[in-house]
Motif scaffolding. Structure first.
Motif, PDB file in Angstrom:
ATOM      1  N   VAL A  45       0.859  -1.193   0.000  1.00 57.76           N
ATOM      2  CA  VAL A  45       0.000   0.000   0.000  1.00 57.76           C
ATOM      3  C   VAL A  45       0.889   1.234   0.000  1.00 57.76           C
ATOM      4  N   CYS A  46       0.626   2.162  -0.929  1.00 57.74           N
ATOM      5  CA  CYS A  46       1.359   3.425  -1.006  1.00 57.74           C
ATOM      6  C   CYS A  46       0.475   4.549  -0.465  1.00 57.74           C
ATOM      7  N   ILE A  47       0.945   5.219   0.553  1.00 56.49           N
ATOM      8  CA  ILE A  47       0.213   6.349   1.146  1.00 56.49           C
ATOM      9  C   ILE A  47       1.059   7.603   0.956  1.00 56.49           C
ATOM     10  N   SER A  48       0.479   8.583   0.279  1.00 52.85           N
ATOM     11  CA  SER A  48       1.199   9.835   0.055  1.00 52.85           C
ATOM     12  C   SER A  48       0.199  10.985   0.090  1.00 52.85           C
ATOM     13  N   ALA A  49       0.554  12.050   0.658  1.00 56.78           N
ATOM     14  CA  ALA A  49       1.697  12.182   1.546  1.00 56.78           C
ATOM     15  C   ALA A  49       1.132  12.519   2.932  1.00 56.78           C
ATOM     16  N   MET A  50       1.831  12.126   3.976  1.00 57.12           N
ATOM     17  CA  MET A  50       1.395  12.430   5.343  1.00 57.12           C
ATOM     18  C   MET A  50       1.947  13.794   5.717  1.00 57.12           C
ATOM     19  N   PHE A  51       1.063  14.733   5.926  1.00 60.19           N
ATOM     20  CA  PHE A  51       1.495  16.111   6.194  1.00 60.19           C
ATOM     21  C   PHE A  51       0.495  16.760   7.157  1.00 60.19           C
ATOM     22  N   GLY A  52       0.767  18.023   7.467  1.00 60.20           N
ATOM     23  CA  GLY A  52      -0.157  18.808   8.285  1.00 60.20           C
ATOM     24  C   GLY A  52      -0.226  18.345   9.731  1.00 60.20           C
ATOM     25  N   ASN A  53       0.927  17.900  10.275  1.00 61.20           N
ATOM     26  CA  ASN A  53       0.964  17.424  11.662  1.00 61.20           C
ATOM     27  C   ASN A  53      -0.104  16.360  11.894  1.00 61.20           C
TER      28      ASN A  53
ATOM     29  N   ILE B  66       5.484   3.394  -7.008  1.00 67.63           N
ATOM     30  CA  ILE B  66       5.270   2.298  -7.972  1.00 67.63           C
ATOM     31  C   ILE B  66       6.605   1.732  -8.436  1.00 67.63           C
ATOM     32  N   TYR B  67       7.538   2.607  -8.829  1.00 76.02           N
ATOM     33  CA  TYR B  67       8.824   2.118  -9.316  1.00 76.02           C
ATOM     34  C   TYR B  67       9.660   1.516  -8.186  1.00 76.02           C
ATOM     35  N   ARG B  68       9.544   2.052  -7.006  1.00 79.64           N
ATOM     36  CA  ARG B  68      10.293   1.524  -5.858  1.00 79.64           C
ATOM     37  C   ARG B  68       9.881   0.087  -5.553  1.00 79.64           C
ATOM     38  N   ASN B  69       8.623  -0.246  -5.839  1.00 82.43           N
ATOM     39  CA  ASN B  69       8.108  -1.582  -5.518  1.00 82.43           C
ATOM     40  C   ASN B  69       7.870  -2.448  -6.754  1.00 82.43           C
ATOM     41  N   MET B  70       8.370  -2.002  -7.882  1.00 84.76           N
ATOM     42  CA  MET B  70       8.117  -2.713  -9.134  1.00 84.76           C
ATOM     43  C   MET B  70       8.713  -4.111  -9.136  1.00 84.76           C
ATOM     44  N   GLN B  71       9.853  -4.290  -8.474  1.00 81.12           N
ATOM     45  CA  GLN B  71      10.532  -5.576  -8.488  1.00 81.12           C
ATOM     46  C   GLN B  71      10.253  -6.421  -7.244  1.00 81.12           C
ATOM     47  N   ARG B  72       9.514  -5.869  -6.299  1.00 82.09           N
ATOM     48  CA  ARG B  72       9.357  -6.624  -5.043  1.00 82.09           C
ATOM     49  C   ARG B  72       7.908  -6.868  -4.643  1.00 82.09           C
ATOM     50  N   SER B  73       6.949  -6.292  -5.339  1.00 83.05           N
ATOM     51  CA  SER B  73       5.546  -6.476  -4.975  1.00 83.05           C
ATOM     52  C   SER B  73       4.723  -6.819  -6.205  1.00 83.05           C
ATOM     53  N   LYS B  74       3.879  -7.843  -6.085  1.00 80.93           N
ATOM     54  CA  LYS B  74       3.034  -8.252  -7.207  1.00 80.93           C
ATOM     55  C   LYS B  74       2.000  -7.191  -7.526  1.00 80.93           C
ATOM     56  N   PHE B  75       1.400  -6.594  -6.497  1.00 88.58           N
ATOM     57  CA  PHE B  75       0.417  -5.524  -6.678  1.00 88.58           C
ATOM     58  C   PHE B  75       0.790  -4.349  -5.793  1.00 88.58           C
ATOM     59  N   VAL B  76       0.414  -3.157  -6.266  1.00 90.85           N
ATOM     60  CA  VAL B  76       0.557  -1.937  -5.476  1.00 90.85           C
ATOM     61  C   VAL B  76      -0.818  -1.306  -5.335  1.00 90.85           C
ATOM     62  N   VAL B  77      -1.176  -0.958  -4.101  1.00 87.79           N
ATOM     63  CA  VAL B  77      -2.470  -0.342  -3.788  1.00 87.79           C
ATOM     64  C   VAL B  77      -2.227   1.148  -3.584  1.00 87.79           C
ATOM     65  N   LEU B  78      -2.938   1.967  -4.347  1.00 86.39           N
ATOM     66  CA  LEU B  78      -2.773   3.417  -4.262  1.00 86.39           C
ATOM     67  C   LEU B  78      -4.013   4.016  -3.611  1.00 86.39           C
ATOM     68  N   ASN B  79      -3.901   4.369  -2.330  1.00 90.63           N
ATOM     69  CA  ASN B  79      -4.997   5.064  -1.649  1.00 90.63           C
ATOM     70  C   ASN B  79      -4.461   5.854  -0.470  1.00 90.63           C
ATOM     71  N   ASP B  80      -5.335   6.642   0.138  1.00 95.42           N
ATOM     72  CA  ASP B  80      -4.956   7.441   1.303  1.00 95.42           C
ATOM     73  C   ASP B  80      -5.194   6.644   2.587  1.00 95.42           C
ATOM     74  N   ALA B  81      -4.687   7.207   3.695  1.00 94.58           N
ATOM     75  CA  ALA B  81      -4.785   6.505   4.979  1.00 94.58           C
ATOM     76  C   ALA B  81      -6.217   6.413   5.491  1.00 94.58           C
TER      77      ALA B  81
END
Length: 577
Positions: free
Chosen positions: A318-326, A411-426
């Motif tokens: 799971v990719c969460i971006s970006a955690m901000f605003g305290n 996505i590119y960071r996990n291209m070689q190590r994860s079968k699927f990448v989930v793109l959503n917020d926390a």
């Protein structure tokens, strides 16, 4: 029975009513064709001699027919060119074409006969003009067709020439472009001593180009793809500097700068800086520079990731971006993380700008557990960031803390190590409705959609302002944040409003992504039906004026309540409580 197309005196009728030229028709009456001059005797195919009747009523003896071709008994009058049996084959073939003028087939014999009986002179000239005029009018539709065919052939040839020329020019241009981007040796014997960059965001000296990370990409050709942020107008030229060991050759490659289309009006945006690699080496590091000449030892070097393919270590990241605003929504964050784990995620990558001290303690727990990987994201140290996704003419440089750049890097960071990448917020959970977890859901979706690499799920708002007394757990009341188990009413769909979507993707099929869709990918995308899964998104309402009765009660989340409560209590006991 004279016609406008025949000379005077050619209109005699055969008494036998057969298919002779004097009749002009074989099987039906009224079809006419020009015949020999009227003063010539002619004979029906049945052998009946037809008397000639000219203007002076003179008779002429039967003469050998030029059509007889030396056959015995070839004294047949007339110019029917038929056989002795009188089949009139030439005339019937012409009759099938509409009883058209027959001189086309017999024009040599007709001319011979004309010369034989008329000799040369005015009458011959008149008959020749008549013959030519008849040939011109022989097949008007056919002549028009031939004319059009000739034109179409000309157009076709011209089109083929244009297409061929365009193709040759295009191929030549692409070849020149590729040659201009080929790496060139500019130095040998270098020790490759440039300082290795360790920051997540590294500005170049122009301060308008920011390097995130380079990745090896051989899906189409052998290239280094650098994820970065650039000013979409001011950055026009960049070069990749590769240092190849052990010979120490320095190669410089002209970079292609591909700024992503989804900037939403901000001057800075995510960009792919793509460079062809040298053919005879596999560089481990690359430097990015605005110029093709200089000293590589003074340039920062970036490690090229994904160089060696590895078997997938996890199924879902799971990719969460970006955690901000305290960020301090601690309870909902823990519930979301535990739901991800229940549904099948083994890794959660968070691009963290900042968060509360309490949230830092929770993140530390998950990092030590091995679930969470933190990518520092100090983008506000380099650019004026906006917390909005679209440009507001407020002097900011990039939207939503560089969210799109972070998603592409994830996505590119996990291209070689994860079968699927989930793109959503926390605050979002992709919730299966027909399957117990993501693995069985994705297996089913892939089976139904072969070749598809992008699966989009519809977002549905569960307002945090509408709650139920169920699962009011007292120990959780002291933890800051939202208890998602108490929010099971979702907003109804709005007319003429399309709900946004988030994604589960095969990272090896993605080239560029945005937040709610991919921009460039290999393979297809599919919208997953709502009865298969939806995004549970617990947040502030979008339809603020809706009464509770207008909301849709949806308790699908409660299927996981026992496991979720147990896991959340475990985390809280080791971090906060």
């Amino acid at each position: 029975m004279t016609g406008s197309s025949a000379p005077a005196g050619l209109g005699l009728r055969a008494p036998c009513g057969c298919c002779c030229p004097c009749r002009g028709g074989g099987r039906g009456r009224g079809a006419r064709a020009p015949v020999a001059p009227a003063h010539l005797p002619r004979r029906c195919p049945h052998g009946a001699l037809v008397a000639a009747a000219g203007p002076k009523a003179g008779r002429a003896p039967a003469l050998p027919s030029p059509c007889a071709r030396g056959r015995p008994g070839g004294t047949r009058a007339g110019l029917g060119c038929g056989t002795r049996s009188g089949s009139c084959s030439w005339h019937r073939s012409q009759e099938r074409l509409g009883s058209l003028f027959p001189f086309k087939k017999c024009k040599i014999r007709w001319s011979s006969a004309t010369a034989l009986f008329y000799g040369t002179g005015a009458n011959h000239s008149m008959m020749w003009q008549h013959k030519v005029q008849g040939q011109r009018n022989l097949h008007p539709p056919l002549d028009k067709f031939r004319m059009l065919c000739g034109r179409k052939k000309s157009y076709f040839v011209a089109a083929v020439c244009i297409i061929t020329l365009t193709s040759m020019v295009t191929v030549s241009y692409l070849r020149l472009q590729r040659l201009s981007h080929q790496p060139k040796v500019i130095q040998e014997g270098s020790k490759c001593r440039g300082e290795i960059a360790n920051s997540t965001i590294t500005p170049l000296k122009d301060n308008k180009t920011f390097i995130i990370s380079p990745y090896f990409d051989d899906r189409e050709s052998k290239v280094t793809r650098v994820i970065g942020i650039v000013h979409h107008e001011d950055v026009k030229q960049l070069y990749c500097w590769f240092c190849c060991q052990p010979n120490g050759k320095i190669y410089v490659s002209n970079a292609k700068i591909d700024v992503h289309s989804d900037r939403f009006g901000f001057p800075y945006g995510a960009a792919d800086i793509v460079c062809l690699e040298p053919e005879n080496c596999d560089p481990t590091h690359v430097s990015i520079h605005p110029f093709a000449h200089g000293n590589i030892d003074q340039l920062p070097r970036f490690e090229i990731k994904n160089r060696k393919p590895e078997p997938f270590s996890v199924d879902f990241t799971v990719c969460i971006s970006a955690m901000f605003g305290n960020y301090n929504n601690v309870l909902q964050f823990i519930q979301s993380l535990e739901m991800y784990k229940i549904l099948g995620a083994q890794k959660v990558v968070i691009y963290k700008n900042n968060c509360s001290h309490l949230m830092e303690k929770v993140l530390k727990f998950y990092i030590e557990e091995g679930t969470v990987e933190i990518i520092p994201w100090p983008i506000n140290s380099h650019l004026k960031v906006s917390s909005k996704w679209h440009f507001m003419q407020d002097g900011t440089h990039i939207g939503y803390y560089g969210q799109i750049t972070a998603l592409n890097d994830c996505i590119y960071r996990n291209m070689q190590r994860s079968k699927f990448v989930v793109l959503n917020d926390a605050d979002e959970i992709i919730l299966p409705l027909k399957h117990p977890n993501w693995k069985t859901m994705m297996s089913s979706l892939q089976e139904q959609n072969p070749g598809t690499g992008i699966f989009l799920f519809e977002n549905h708002i569960f307002p945090e302002t509408i709650s139920t007394p169920m699962f009011n757990i007292s120990s959780w009341n002291t933890v800051p944040g939202v208890n998602i188990l108490q929010h099971v009413h979702r907003e109804p769909d709005r007319k003429d409003v399309i709900n946004p979507r988030k994604m589960i993707v095969d990272p090896q099929k993605v080239i560029q992504t945005s937040v709610h869709s991919v921009l460039h990918a290999y393979g297809d995308s599919v919208n997953v039906p709502m009865d298969v899964a939806l995004i549970y998104h617990c947040r502030k309402p979008l339809q603020r004026d809706l009464p509770r009765e207008s909301l849709v009660r949806d308790t699908a989340l409660w299927r996981y309540n026992s496991s979720l409560i147990m896991n959340v209590n475990k985390v809280l006991s080791q971090t906060i409580l």
